[in-house]
Design a protein around this motif. Structure first.
Motif, PDB file in Angstrom:
ATOM      1  N   THR A   4       0.843  -1.094   0.058  1.00  0.00           N
ATOM      2  CA  THR A   4      -0.123  -0.022   0.029  1.00  0.00           C
ATOM      3  C   THR A   4       1.081   1.253  -0.174  1.00  0.00           C
ATOM      4  N   GLU A   5       1.916   1.306   0.797  1.00  0.00           N
ATOM      5  CA  GLU A   5       2.797   2.513   0.975  1.00  0.00           C
ATOM      6  C   GLU A   5       3.567   2.537  -0.403  1.00  0.00           C
ATOM      7  N   GLU A   6       3.967   1.490  -1.058  1.00  0.00           N
ATOM      8  CA  GLU A   6       4.454   1.603  -2.120  1.00  0.00           C
ATOM      9  C   GLU A   6       3.962   2.143  -3.532  1.00  0.00           C
ATOM     10  N   ASN A   7       2.579   1.927  -3.400  1.00  0.00           N
ATOM     11  CA  ASN A   7       1.851   2.182  -4.639  1.00  0.00           C
ATOM     12  C   ASN A   7       0.917   3.336  -4.368  1.00  0.00           C
ATOM     13  N   ARG A   8       0.885   3.977  -3.179  1.00  0.00           N
ATOM     14  CA  ARG A   8       0.142   4.949  -2.839  1.00  0.00           C
ATOM     15  C   ARG A   8       0.290   6.022  -4.099  1.00  0.00           C
ATOM     16  N   PRO A   9      -0.917   6.817  -4.452  1.00  0.00           N
ATOM     17  CA  PRO A   9      -0.903   7.768  -5.601  1.00  0.00           C
ATOM     18  C   PRO A   9       0.034   8.946  -5.054  1.00  0.00           C
ATOM     19  N   GLU A  10       0.751   9.526  -6.062  1.00  0.00           N
ATOM     20  CA  GLU A  10       1.459  10.654  -5.896  1.00  0.00           C
ATOM     21  C   GLU A  10       0.402  11.965  -5.565  1.00  0.00           C
ATOM     22  N   GLY A  11       0.652  12.582  -4.780  1.00  0.00           N
ATOM     23  CA  GLY A  11      -0.077  14.045  -4.535  1.00  0.00           C
ATOM     24  C   GLY A  11       0.328  14.868  -5.667  1.00  0.00           C
ATOM     25  N   LEU A  12      -0.902  15.938  -5.784  1.00  0.00           N
ATOM     26  CA  LEU A  12      -0.763  16.924  -6.730  1.00  0.00           C
ATOM     27  C   LEU A  12       0.498  17.889  -6.557  1.00  0.00           C
ATOM     28  N   ARG A  13       0.616  18.341  -5.212  1.00  0.00           N
ATOM     29  CA  ARG A  13       1.789  19.116  -5.072  1.00  0.00           C
ATOM     30  C   ARG A  13       3.206  18.174  -5.407  1.00  0.00           C
ATOM     31  N   ALA A  14       3.155  17.140  -5.094  1.00  0.00           N
ATOM     32  CA  ALA A  14       4.514  16.345  -5.510  1.00  0.00           C
ATOM     33  C   ALA A  14       4.424  16.389  -7.139  1.00  0.00           C
ATOM     34  N   ARG A  15       3.391  15.983  -7.758  1.00  0.00           N
ATOM     35  CA  ARG A  15       3.610  16.012  -9.225  1.00  0.00           C
ATOM     36  C   ARG A  15       3.859  17.364  -9.732  1.00  0.00           C
ATOM     37  N   LYS A  16       3.624  18.387  -9.132  1.00  0.00           N
ATOM     38  CA  LYS A  16       3.890  19.702  -9.693  1.00  0.00           C
ATOM     39  C   LYS A  16       5.394  19.977  -9.506  1.00  0.00           C
ATOM     40  N   ARG A  17       5.833  19.522  -8.319  1.00  0.00           N
ATOM     41  CA  ARG A  17       7.270  19.661  -7.933  1.00  0.00           C
ATOM     42  C   ARG A  17       8.337  18.935  -8.887  1.00  0.00           C
ATOM     43  N   ARG A  18       7.631  17.682  -9.114  1.00  0.00           N
ATOM     44  CA  ARG A  18       8.487  16.754 -10.141  1.00  0.00           C
ATOM     45  C   ARG A  18       8.495  17.442 -11.394  1.00  0.00           C
ATOM     46  N   ARG A  19       7.321  17.891 -11.870  1.00  0.00           N
ATOM     47  CA  ARG A  19       7.445  18.536 -13.310  1.00  0.00           C
ATOM     48  C   ARG A  19       8.127  19.691 -13.332  1.00  0.00           C
ATOM     49  N   THR A  20       8.279  20.529 -12.301  1.00  0.00           N
ATOM     50  CA  THR A  20       9.336  21.624 -12.343  1.00  0.00           C
ATOM     51  C   THR A  20      10.716  21.191 -12.485  1.00  0.00           C
ATOM     52  N   GLU A  21      11.100  20.425 -11.720  1.00  0.00           N
ATOM     53  CA  GLU A  21      12.347  19.624 -11.435  1.00  0.00           C
ATOM     54  C   GLU A  21      12.626  19.172 -12.714  1.00  0.00           C
ATOM     55  N   ASN A  22      11.737  18.479 -13.397  1.00  0.00           N
ATOM     56  CA  ASN A  22      12.030  17.785 -14.959  1.00  0.00           C
ATOM     57  C   ASN A  22      12.310  18.792 -15.782  1.00  0.00           C
ATOM     58  N   ALA A  23      11.385  19.878 -15.857  1.00  0.00           N
ATOM     59  CA  ALA A  23      11.740  21.184 -16.634  1.00  0.00           C
ATOM     60  C   ALA A  23      12.910  21.597 -16.517  1.00  0.00           C
ATOM     61  N   ILE A  24      13.518  21.826 -15.268  1.00  0.00           N
ATOM     62  CA  ILE A  24      14.746  22.320 -15.146  1.00  0.00           C
ATOM     63  C   ILE A  24      16.069  21.380 -15.437  1.00  0.00           C
ATOM     64  N   GLU A  25      15.900  20.052 -14.966  1.00  0.00           N
ATOM     65  CA  GLU A  25      16.730  19.177 -15.729  1.00  0.00           C
ATOM     66  C   GLU A  25      16.991  19.029 -17.102  1.00  0.00           C
ATOM     67  N   SER A  26      15.796  19.087 -17.833  1.00  0.00           N
ATOM     68  CA  SER A  26      15.725  18.673 -19.157  1.00  0.00           C
ATOM     69  C   SER A  26      16.384  20.040 -19.943  1.00  0.00           C
ATOM     70  N   SER A  27      16.037  21.265 -19.241  1.00  0.00           N
ATOM     71  CA  SER A  27      16.730  22.251 -19.849  1.00  0.00           C
ATOM     72  C   SER A  27      18.026  22.257 -19.752  1.00  0.00           C
ATOM     73  N   ALA A  28      18.407  21.901 -18.573  1.00  0.00           N
ATOM     74  CA  ALA A  28      19.964  22.142 -18.611  1.00  0.00           C
ATOM     75  C   ALA A  28      20.633  21.010 -19.383  1.00  0.00           C
ATOM     76  N   VAL A  29      20.181  20.027 -19.311  1.00  0.00           N
ATOM     77  CA  VAL A  29      20.974  18.782 -20.421  1.00  0.00           C
ATOM     78  C   VAL A  29      21.013  19.257 -21.965  1.00  0.00           C
ATOM     79  N   HIS A  30      19.715  19.689 -22.095  1.00  0.00           N
ATOM     80  CA  HIS A  30      19.596  20.072 -23.345  1.00  0.00           C
ATOM     81  C   HIS A  30      20.451  21.162 -24.043  1.00  0.00           C
ATOM     82  N   LEU A  31      20.592  22.030 -23.142  1.00  0.00           N
ATOM     83  CA  LEU A  31      21.686  23.180 -23.335  1.00  0.00           C
ATOM     84  C   LEU A  31      23.086  22.687 -23.379  1.00  0.00           C
TER      85      LEU A  31
END
Length: 209
Positions: A4-31
Motif C-alpha cells: 500500500t505504501e509503495e503504490n500510494r498515488p502521488e499527490g498533486l503538489r508532489a507531481r507539480k514539484r516533479r514537473r518543475t524539477e524535470n523541466a529544469i533538468e531537461s533544460s540544463a541537459v539540452h543546453l
C-alpha cells in the motif's frame, strides 16, 4: 514497506514539484548538449525552463547538479535504520528502498535519463561530474549500511561490516545500471519497481552459479 505504501498515488503538489524539477533538468541537459557543459549558465537554464533564479535554487544547489543530477541526501540514524530494519536479512533490498525513500518517489523520466546518457557519452566533463555525484551518494549509503550492521550485528553475514556494505552497495549499483538500459528505451515517466530490482538480483545469482 507495505504494498500500500509503495503504490500510494502521488499527490498533486508532489507531481507539480516533479514537473518543475524535470523541466529544469531537461533544460540544463539540452543546453549542455547544444553548447557544451562549460558554457551552460544558471540564467540560461532559467530562461529555457521559464523559471526564476530563486525557483532554480529551491530545487538545485548548483548548475552542475541540474545538468548531471544532484547527489542524493541519504537519511542517517534511526530514520535510515527504520528502512533497513524492514528487510533485515536482505541488505541490498534495504539499500534500494532507502535510496528511493531519500528521493521521495520512484519515478524516473526516461527521456531525461536517455539525454543524460548521451551527454555523458559525448562530453568528458559531464561524465566526470556525474561520477562525483554518484560517488557522493554511494558514500552516504555505504556509511549508513556500515553503521546499521554495527548496530544490528545479528543481521551481519560477513565478518567485516565495511566489506558487506561495499558488496551490497555494488549489487544495488549494478542492478540500477542494468535497469537504466531498460529505462532509456522507454519514454516519459517510468517507475523503479522493487520487483524489477529483485529480478535483476536473481539474474546475478544465475551468473554466479
Amino acid at each position: 514497506m507495505s504494498t500500500t505504501e509503495e503504490n500510494r498515488p502521488e499527490g498533486l503538489r508532489a507531481r507539480k514539484r516533479r514537473r518543475t524539477e524535470n523541466a529544469i533538468e531537461s533544460s540544463a541537459v539540452h543546453l549542455a548538449l547544444e553548447l557544451g557543459v562549460e558554457h551552460v549558465t544558471v540564467d540560461a537554464i532559467c530562461e529555457r525552463a521559464d523559471i526564476s533564479r530563486s525557483t532554480f535554487f529551491n530545487y538545485f544547489p548548483s548548475r552542475d547538479d541540474a545538468i548531471v543530477g544532484r547527489a542524493i541526501e541519504i537519511p542517517d540514524g534511526e530514520a535510515a535504520f527504520s528502512v533497513l530494519d524492514c528487510t533485515p536479512e536482505d541488505l541490498p533490498l534495504g539499500l534500494f528502498r532507502l535510496l528511493f525513500a531519500a528521493i521521495g518517489h520512484r519515478n524516473v523520466n526516461a527521456d531525461l535519463a536517455r539525454d543524460r546518457m548521451r551527454l555523458v557519452s559525448e562530453q568528458y566533463e559531464a561524465g566526470r561530474l556525474m561520477m562525483i555525484s554518484i560517488l557522493e551518494s554511494g558514500h552516504q549509503l555505504g556509511t549508513v549500511a556500515t553503521a546499521w550492521l554495527r548496530a544490528r550485528p545479528e543481521h551481519a553475514k560477513l565478518d567485516s561490516p565495511e566489506r558487506e556494505s561495499a558488496l551490497a552497495l555494488a549489487l544495488v549499483h549494478g542492478a540500477m545500471t542494468a535497469k537504466m538500459t531498460e529505462w532509456t528505451a522507454a519514454s516519459g515517466d517510468v517507475s523503479a519497481e522493487e520487483s524489477d530490482f529483485l529480478r535483476i538480483v536473481d539474474d546475478f545469482r544465475v551468473l554466479l552459479g
